[in-house]
Design a protein around this motif. Structure first.
Motif, PDB file in Angstrom:
ATOM      1  N   SER A  16     -11.081  23.214  19.416  1.00  0.00           N
ATOM      2  CA  SER A  16     -12.386  23.417  18.788  1.00  0.00           C
ATOM      3  C   SER A  16     -12.413  24.625  17.865  1.00  0.00           C
ATOM      4  CB  SER A  16     -13.466  23.566  19.865  1.00  0.00           C
ATOM      5  OG  SER A  16     -13.185  24.667  20.714  1.00  0.00           O
ATOM      6  N   ASP A  17     -11.559  25.596  18.099  1.00  0.00           N
ATOM      7  CA  ASP A  17     -11.506  26.807  17.269  1.00  0.00           C
ATOM      8  C   ASP A  17     -10.049  27.207  17.096  1.00  0.00           C
ATOM      9  OD1 ASP A  17     -11.915  29.162  15.936  1.00  0.00           O
ATOM     10  OD2 ASP A  17     -12.737  30.262  17.643  1.00  0.00           O
ATOM     11  N   ASP A  18      -9.459  26.757  16.002  1.00  0.00           N
ATOM     12  CA  ASP A  18      -8.032  26.957  15.761  1.00  0.00           C
ATOM     13  C   ASP A  18      -7.853  27.638  14.418  1.00  0.00           C
ATOM     14  OD1 ASP A  18      -5.311  26.779  15.262  1.00  0.00           O
ATOM     15  OD2 ASP A  18      -5.109  24.736  15.999  1.00  0.00           O
ATOM     16  N   LEU A  19      -7.346  28.850  14.430  1.00  0.00           N
ATOM     17  CA  LEU A  19      -7.148  29.623  13.206  1.00  0.00           C
ATOM     18  C   LEU A  19      -6.165  28.948  12.259  1.00  0.00           C
ATOM     19  CD1 LEU A  19      -7.570  32.347  11.652  1.00  0.00           C
ATOM     20  CD2 LEU A  19      -5.605  33.228  12.932  1.00  0.00           C
ATOM     21  N   VAL A  20      -5.154  28.296  12.809  1.00  0.00           N
ATOM     22  CA  VAL A  20      -4.087  27.707  12.006  1.00  0.00           C
ATOM     23  C   VAL A  20      -4.454  26.316  11.488  1.00  0.00           C
ATOM     24  CG1 VAL A  20      -1.665  26.969  12.026  1.00  0.00           C
ATOM     25  CG2 VAL A  20      -2.353  29.018  13.274  1.00  0.00           C
ATOM     26  N   ALA A  21      -5.087  25.518  12.336  1.00  0.00           N
ATOM     27  CA  ALA A  21      -5.432  24.135  11.979  1.00  0.00           C
ATOM     28  C   ALA A  21      -6.901  23.875  12.293  1.00  0.00           C
ATOM     29  CB  ALA A  21      -4.534  23.158  12.730  1.00  0.00           C
ATOM     30  N   PRO A  22      -7.792  24.169  11.361  1.00  0.00           N
ATOM     31  CA  PRO A  22      -9.219  23.954  11.585  1.00  0.00           C
ATOM     32  C   PRO A  22      -9.553  22.479  11.803  1.00  0.00           C
ATOM     33  CG  PRO A  22      -8.835  25.353   9.660  1.00  0.00           C
ATOM     34  CD  PRO A  22      -7.508  24.783  10.068  1.00  0.00           C
ATOM     35  N   VAL A  23     -10.732  22.233  12.338  1.00  0.00           N
ATOM     36  CA  VAL A  23     -11.139  20.860  12.675  1.00  0.00           C
ATOM     37  C   VAL A  23     -11.097  19.951  11.460  1.00  0.00           C
ATOM     38  CG1 VAL A  23     -13.054  19.437  13.492  1.00  0.00           C
ATOM     39  CG2 VAL A  23     -12.551  21.595  14.638  1.00  0.00           C
TER      40      VAL A  23
END
Length: 261
Positions: free
Chosen positions: A213-220
């Motif tokens: 839900s909160d990924d700095l590298v691979a956003p939603v």
């Protein structure tokens, strides 16, 4: 066999084969909280990309591994050597794209593909939002070049994104630091500067995208782009945060994989 030694391949369990492929800066130990849930009914195949973990470092060829196609070739050689029939491929981060390239080359080999935290292109370009400007990536690559160990220690908490569990970031940093800086630098360029968007519509294997839900590298939105461009695909967004849900939220990750396969 040379292939199995090269990639430090480990095989255990019985049943339908599942290949687990680790992401940038990691090794096969990243799956230690995941594989026990599958070992009773599946043959588990773990390996280290050349340059990572206990792979054969002498096999690292900068020309071969100047493209993700070199890593995809290794995956196919592992499948051929083990004579795997219809394996399921689970790839984290950059290994998601490595798995896609392998599946395009051998479309009838894999039964299903699971992509955890994938990104087809990290750069913002042509109206596409990958999450990073060119300047961001250049700064990241410079940081890795200048002092990889410092980069690993500094970035681990931001990438793990689980402030309540600092031990996870510490373990991540330790794993990062096991990679030789010159290999980490080269692989970073191959990872962050590659654009795989044009490959997505060539995938003909049922695919699951697992998105934190909160990924700095691979956003939603990046996960959604991949889903929209692979015809036979679905996406699950986890409550988990960070780029490593298989480490920070193994139960939720296991549930998503099992539901799909």
């Amino acid at each position: 066999m040379e292939v199995l030694k090269r990639n430090n391949v480990k095989v255990f369990g019985k049943g339908r084969p599942i290949i687990f492929a680790h992401g940038y800066g990691l090794d096969q130990h990243m799956w230690q909280h995941i594989t026990p849930a599958f070992a009773d009914n599946h043959q588990i195949i773990l390996f280290d990309h050349v340059g990572a973990g206990n792979s054969d470092i002498s096999s690292y060829d900068r020309t071969k591994y100047n493209s993700l196609h070199g890593y995809a070739a290794d995956v196919l050689e592992i499948c051929e050597t083990l004579k795997l029939e219809k394996p399921i491929f689970v790839g984290h981060s950059v290994s998601a794209m490595i798995g896609i390239l392998a599946a395009i080359q051998k479309p009838h080999l894999f039964e299903k593909i699971v992509l955890i935290g994938p990104s087809a292109c990290y750069l913002n370009r042509d109206g596409y939002v990958g999450g990073f400007n060119q300047e961001d990536v250049e700064e990241l690559l410079t940081s890795i070049d200048d002092n990889y160990l410092n980069w690993a220690t500094t970035m681990a908490p931001a990438l793990m994104r689980n402030a309540d569990h600092p031990e996870l970031a510490l373990e991540l940093a330790k794993t990062f630091c096991k990679v030789k800086p010159e290999i980490a630098s080269h692989f970073a360029r191959v990872t962050f500067l590659t654009d795989n968007r044009s490959h997505l519509n060539k995938v003909k294997v049922p695919t699951l995208i697992i998105q934190a839900s909160d990924d700095l590298v691979a956003p939603v939105n990046v996960g959604q782009f991949i889903k929209d461009n692979i015809s036979d695909s679905m996406m699950v967004t986890l409550k988990a945060t960070g780029h490593f849900p298989s480490i920070s939220a193994p139960a939720e990750t296991i549930r998503a994989i099992k539901t799909f396969i």
